[in-house]
Scaffold this active site. Sequence first.
Site, PDB file in Angstrom:
ATOM      1  CG  HIS A 188      -8.004 -22.891  -4.778  1.00 40.27           C
ATOM      2  ND1 HIS A 188      -7.904 -22.877  -3.406  1.00 40.27           N
ATOM      3  CD2 HIS A 188      -6.749 -22.656  -5.255  1.00 40.27           C
ATOM      4  CE1 HIS A 188      -6.636 -22.644  -3.055  1.00 40.27           C
ATOM      5  NE2 HIS A 188      -5.929 -22.496  -4.156  1.00 40.27           N
ATOM      6  NE  ARG A 216      -3.830 -25.846  -8.018  1.00 41.00           N
ATOM      7  CZ  ARG A 216      -3.473 -24.823  -7.242  1.00 41.00           C
ATOM      8  NH1 ARG A 216      -4.219 -23.747  -7.196  1.00 41.00           N
ATOM      9  NH2 ARG A 216      -2.393 -24.889  -6.504  1.00 41.00           N
ATOM     10  NE  ARG A 253      -4.258 -19.149  -8.751  1.00 37.65           N
ATOM     11  CZ  ARG A 253      -3.741 -19.818  -7.726  1.00 37.65           C
ATOM     12  NH1 ARG A 253      -2.477 -19.646  -7.394  1.00 37.65           N
ATOM     13  NH2 ARG A 253      -4.479 -20.647  -7.033  1.00 37.65           N
ATOM     14  CD  GLU A 284       2.644 -25.209  -4.721  1.00 43.42           C
ATOM     15  OE1 GLU A 284       2.207 -24.359  -5.511  1.00 43.42           O
ATOM     16  OE2 GLU A 284       2.506 -25.133  -3.488  1.00 43.42           O
ATOM     17  CD  GLN A 292      -3.254 -25.531   3.341  1.00 46.60           C
ATOM     18  OE1 GLN A 292      -2.793 -26.470   2.684  1.00 46.60           O
ATOM     19  NE2 GLN A 292      -4.342 -25.656   4.095  1.00 46.60           N
ATOM     20  CD1 TRP A 327      -7.767 -17.897   5.681  1.00 47.71           C
ATOM     21  CD2 TRP A 327      -9.060 -19.566   4.984  1.00 47.71           C
ATOM     22  NE1 TRP A 327      -8.899 -17.897   6.450  1.00 47.71           N
ATOM     23  CE2 TRP A 327      -9.717 -18.909   6.051  1.00 47.71           C
ATOM     24  CE3 TRP A 327      -9.706 -20.659   4.380  1.00 47.71           C
ATOM     25  CZ2 TRP A 327     -10.963 -19.303   6.529  1.00 47.71           C
ATOM     26  CZ3 TRP A 327     -10.960 -21.048   4.852  1.00 47.71           C
ATOM     27  CH2 TRP A 327     -11.568 -20.379   5.921  1.00 47.71           C
ATOM     28  CG  HIS A 333      -6.738 -26.871  -4.682  1.00 50.39           C
ATOM     29  ND1 HIS A 333      -6.387 -28.156  -4.316  1.00 50.39           N
ATOM     30  CD2 HIS A 333      -5.618 -26.119  -4.551  1.00 50.39           C
ATOM     31  CE1 HIS A 333      -5.092 -28.164  -3.984  1.00 50.39           C
ATOM     32  NE2 HIS A 333      -4.608 -26.939  -4.122  1.00 50.39           N
TER      33      HIS A 333
HETATM   34  C1  SIN Z   1      -1.972 -24.965  -2.534  1.00 50.86           C
HETATM   35  O1  SIN Z   1      -1.279 -24.839  -1.534  1.00 50.86           O
HETATM   36  O2  SIN Z   1      -2.223 -26.035  -3.065  1.00 50.86           O
HETATM   37  C2  SIN Z   1      -2.568 -23.743  -3.148  1.00 50.86           C
HETATM   38  C3  SIN Z   1      -1.542 -22.931  -3.786  1.00 50.86           C
HETATM   39  C4  SIN Z   1      -2.183 -22.041  -4.791  1.00 50.86           C
HETATM   40  O3  SIN Z   1      -3.390 -22.057  -4.950  1.00 50.86           O
HETATM   41  O4  SIN Z   1      -1.440 -21.335  -5.472  1.00 50.86           O
END
Ligand code: SIN
Length: 540
Positions: free
Chosen positions: A341, A282, A376, A121, A54, A52, A236
């Site tokens: 998450h 996050r 994380r 990210e 992404q 799952w 998340h």
């Molecule tokens: C995401 O695609 O936002 C999740 C990536 C992650 O949790 O490391």
Amino acid sequence: MNRLTAIDGISRSEVLVLGSGTAGLTAALGCAPLRVTVLTKVREGSGGSSPWAQGGIAAAVGKDDAPALHAADTLAAGAGLNDPRAVELLTAEGPQRVKALLALGAHFDLDDSGALALGREAAHSRRRILHSRDATGAEIVRTLVAAVHHAPEVRRVDGAFAIDLVLDGGQVVGAVAVHAGGRRVLHLAPAVVLATGGLGHLYLHTTNPPEATGDGLAMAARAGARLVDLEFVQFHPTALAAGADPMPLLTEALRGEGALLIDDTGRRFMTTEHRDAELAPRDVVARALWSRLMAGHRAFLDSRAAVGEEFPEHFPTVFRLCQEHGLDPRTEPIPVAPAAHYHMGGIAVDDRGRTSLAGLWACGEVTATGVHGANRLASNSLLEALVFGARVAEDLRAGLPAARAPRSLRTAGGPAADVAAAGDAELIAAVRRLMWEKVGVVRDGAGLTAALSELDRLAARHPQASGEARNLLGVGRLVAAAALARRESRGGHYRSDYPAPDPAWQHRLFLTAAPDGSPRFEDAAAETTPSLAVSGSRGR
Ligand code: SIN
């Protein structure tokens, strides 16, 4: 500990791996030529959160990047609780693990020059996210599953739910599993590897697949393994708020490409919360959303300008998920809310994945290697699964514990444990709601104390709880207790009654579970928290 009874069959291997995500399959593949059995509770395909995922895999492979820069970002996100040695291993060995995956046939997106296309990210100072559109985890698992098909020494048993670890004189020597059709099989092996993933379904709202029920963590706790960092759950910020369970994820890569968070008045709100706005850590973004939702507003992810018409091409998974809910991210902002998450906490392991119990190794989300600290960094979890899955395999290849004739086999969980007792569904629903309301994004002492009492009451009302229900109840109690014990805010753990980090708490909370399931903290300050006193027995 309980004597082992009611077994329908015995299976033997040299290594028993529980879990078939990135960590489990990497460990299994790396063990050759040892004979490995992989048990997974899902019946088809590969279970767990990996497929799952992404976003992608973070690794310092770019020209402007270096493991030391990746390590610095990982340490900054972890808010002072990372194990620096584990972070160094993760970031230094990451590039070679990615290379190994490419050699196995994984396809990651390339740029116009044919080089790996690196995404951005939150809280990464460089573009270092390898991705396969927005289905990176699925591509990794596809690659590993294909490799396992060609590995004669690895045997997969799908639809086998491991109930409990089996010990012999303090050493883990196997596990009992209920196979499809209800047979209870004793799997014996001198080395057992827990790679069962996380616990997202401890919470009412989660991005995790339904099988993420903390099974490995619960089994390890019942067997007496050392655990750590349990209070640190990552929420998340951008799960699709359209009433689904689990909630579909809107990958952070969208914000990496410039998508904005707006409220129901159309106002962009992250600019006043953090200098990095939508790309703030996050936990900061999740809390900002949470406070708006709690104030009665809604929040949306607006990708119209940043991604627009290219959405179906660049983010096909998210596009499909939005469409399934009647939404079009090309033309409208998408409603979002935080959801559980990832669990930074887990089984305490060393840099070879060894747990505190002889015969037991662990890798992936079920562990707390120390790489994540209190929070994380995005896309470090697949990397951790690859790096530490491989390290576990290397350790096992170097030498297994001596096999010995079983003397007095015991399970930690009791002979009656089955996979579905009456009342389990009701119990699971109650635990998930309680954890979400009282042990969620924002916590406080009164709520955590109430949560522990209610978990107690639920345990008393459901003495026969079994399978996932028993596991969720057990780990819920430990997570809540750890959150109550840590009287500060740090990373993913936010206490409104202690809203700042406290240098006195800049250390990890190690614990074991007592036979009745209650936590035994190694830190005296945590252990003396008055409201941790628990009534009644949760033992079986
Ligand atoms: C995401 O695609 O936002 C999740 C990536 C992650 O949790 O490391």
